[in-house]
Design a protein around this motif. Sequence first.
Motif, PDB file in Angstrom:
ATOM      1  N   ALA A 146       0.804  -1.230   0.000  1.00  0.00           N
ATOM      2  CA  ALA A 146       0.000   0.000   0.000  1.00  0.00           C
ATOM      3  C   ALA A 146       0.833   1.274   0.000  1.00  0.00           C
ATOM      4  O   ALA A 146       0.370   2.307   0.428  1.00  0.00           O
ATOM      5  CB  ALA A 146      -0.956   0.015   1.206  1.00  0.00           C
ATOM      6  N   GLY A 147       2.037   1.234  -0.554  1.00  0.00           N
ATOM      7  CA  GLY A 147       2.887   2.411  -0.483  1.00  0.00           C
ATOM      8  C   GLY A 147       3.080   3.179  -1.773  1.00  0.00           C
ATOM      9  O   GLY A 147       3.786   4.188  -1.784  1.00  0.00           O
ATOM     10  N   TRP A 148       2.463   2.741  -2.864  1.00  0.00           N
ATOM     11  CA  TRP A 148       2.767   3.349  -4.148  1.00  0.00           C
ATOM     12  C   TRP A 148       2.357   4.809  -4.254  1.00  0.00           C
ATOM     13  O   TRP A 148       3.146   5.643  -4.700  1.00  0.00           O
ATOM     14  CB  TRP A 148       2.119   2.542  -5.264  1.00  0.00           C
ATOM     15  N   VAL A 205      -6.929  -4.268  -6.312  1.00  0.00           N
ATOM     16  CA  VAL A 205      -5.768  -5.079  -6.673  1.00  0.00           C
ATOM     17  C   VAL A 205      -4.912  -5.358  -5.443  1.00  0.00           C
ATOM     18  O   VAL A 205      -4.471  -6.483  -5.203  1.00  0.00           O
ATOM     19  CB  VAL A 205      -4.930  -4.359  -7.759  1.00  0.00           C
ATOM     20  N   LEU A 206      -4.713  -4.336  -4.645  1.00  0.00           N
ATOM     21  CA  LEU A 206      -3.914  -4.465  -3.431  1.00  0.00           C
ATOM     22  C   LEU A 206      -4.538  -5.480  -2.467  1.00  0.00           C
ATOM     23  O   LEU A 206      -3.846  -6.347  -1.919  1.00  0.00           O
ATOM     24  CB  LEU A 206      -3.781  -3.104  -2.762  1.00  0.00           C
ATOM     25  N   LYS A 207      -5.846  -5.392  -2.302  1.00  0.00           N
ATOM     26  CA  LYS A 207      -6.531  -6.318  -1.398  1.00  0.00           C
ATOM     27  C   LYS A 207      -6.368  -7.764  -1.867  1.00  0.00           C
ATOM     28  O   LYS A 207      -6.076  -8.660  -1.062  1.00  0.00           O
ATOM     29  CB  LYS A 207      -8.021  -5.958  -1.317  1.00  0.00           C
ATOM     30  N   GLN A 211      -4.121 -10.800   0.033  1.00  0.00           N
ATOM     31  CA  GLN A 211      -4.713 -12.082   0.411  1.00  0.00           C
ATOM     32  C   GLN A 211      -3.919 -13.251  -0.161  1.00  0.00           C
ATOM     33  O   GLN A 211      -3.777 -14.298   0.479  1.00  0.00           O
ATOM     34  CB  GLN A 211      -6.166 -12.138  -0.069  1.00  0.00           C
ATOM     35  N   LEU A 212      -3.363 -13.060  -1.365  1.00  0.00           N
ATOM     36  CA  LEU A 212      -2.562 -14.111  -1.990  1.00  0.00           C
ATOM     37  C   LEU A 212      -1.177 -14.227  -1.356  1.00  0.00           C
ATOM     38  O   LEU A 212      -0.544 -15.270  -1.452  1.00  0.00           O
ATOM     39  CB  LEU A 212      -2.409 -13.826  -3.493  1.00  0.00           C
TER      40      LEU A 212
END
Length: 342
Positions: A146-148, A205-207, A211-212
């Motif tokens: 979550a840093g982009w 996409v981040l979520k 999870q993956l």
Amino acid sequence: MAKEKELTYGLETLAPGIDLEDVYGLKILDAKEVRAVVKIETDRGTFALKKVGHKPEKLQFMYEAQEHLWNNGFQKLPRFEKTRDGRPFLEAKDGLIFLNNWIAGKESNVNDEAQLKQIVRLQAQLHQASRGFTPTVRAHIKTRWAGWIERFEEQLADLYRVYELYKGQTPQNELEATFLETVEPMLEMAEQGIALLKASPYPEVLKRERQLRGLVHGDFTYHNFIHTPDGDMQVIDFDYCAHELRAHDFARFMRKMLRRTDWSVEMGDLILNTYHEVDPLFEDELQVLRAVLYIPQRYWRAVERGFLSNRYTPEGSIKKMRQEVARLDNWKRYLDAFPTRL
């Protein structure tokens, strides 16, 4: 005994006070420096001895990440050689040292289309095998999830910081003149990329990626892919591996290759389609990837290192700033034609 010391030259300096033969249970026959490692010939095979300044928890993360990949079927990478008592690395006075099995071969040639496709497939296979990685409590690095947006906004702020210092003034040298001549279209590219990223499905996409729990290598460049004598391809140097969107690896690699070919649509299609055949890319990821490719990373680095950290010579920064602006029309043309689905 003196002759044995000559054969293992430099090892006392690299690993002071450590008897590598005793710790690893092997006999060292020869040792020589090869780039950033020492190639060690032993009675049990050939190894790469490396010293790093990482904290133990980071090197533990690297070890566990590589073991996870290996155990998930991705075995085109070096493995840590454990000590007799089961440790993957040793603490020396000024760093950590570890042994990997030596991978014979030479740096990949990305100008060879067959090798380029091998590299892209290898990236996809690595990302596939990386999923489900949960490090132990002994392994820890600063998370990159979550840093982009924040990272790119900081880079944009750096550009504006330098711009505010020099705009409206008569440049005092070629570095300042080149910056003022080139910065405005780069500010526009950065702003557009950030706006597109904020408007994209980046949170979704981040979520999904969190999870993956997949890994990125973090430094997919040609010299980290080794083309072996039997025609295989191996990936080395996991110093920047982390939990992160796979698009992090992909964007970094694509940007390098597209620059080399002046933002060729054909090159972009080859990379995207080759990867997609192995590990399909979702439409929402393509939106995120397109936004990230707007960010003028190389230009920002030339400015940051030329004006703020002074890590580049003025000539180096001037060259890189001019190169990025020279590519701008083709860069924009490529992004305008970027696919929305594969």
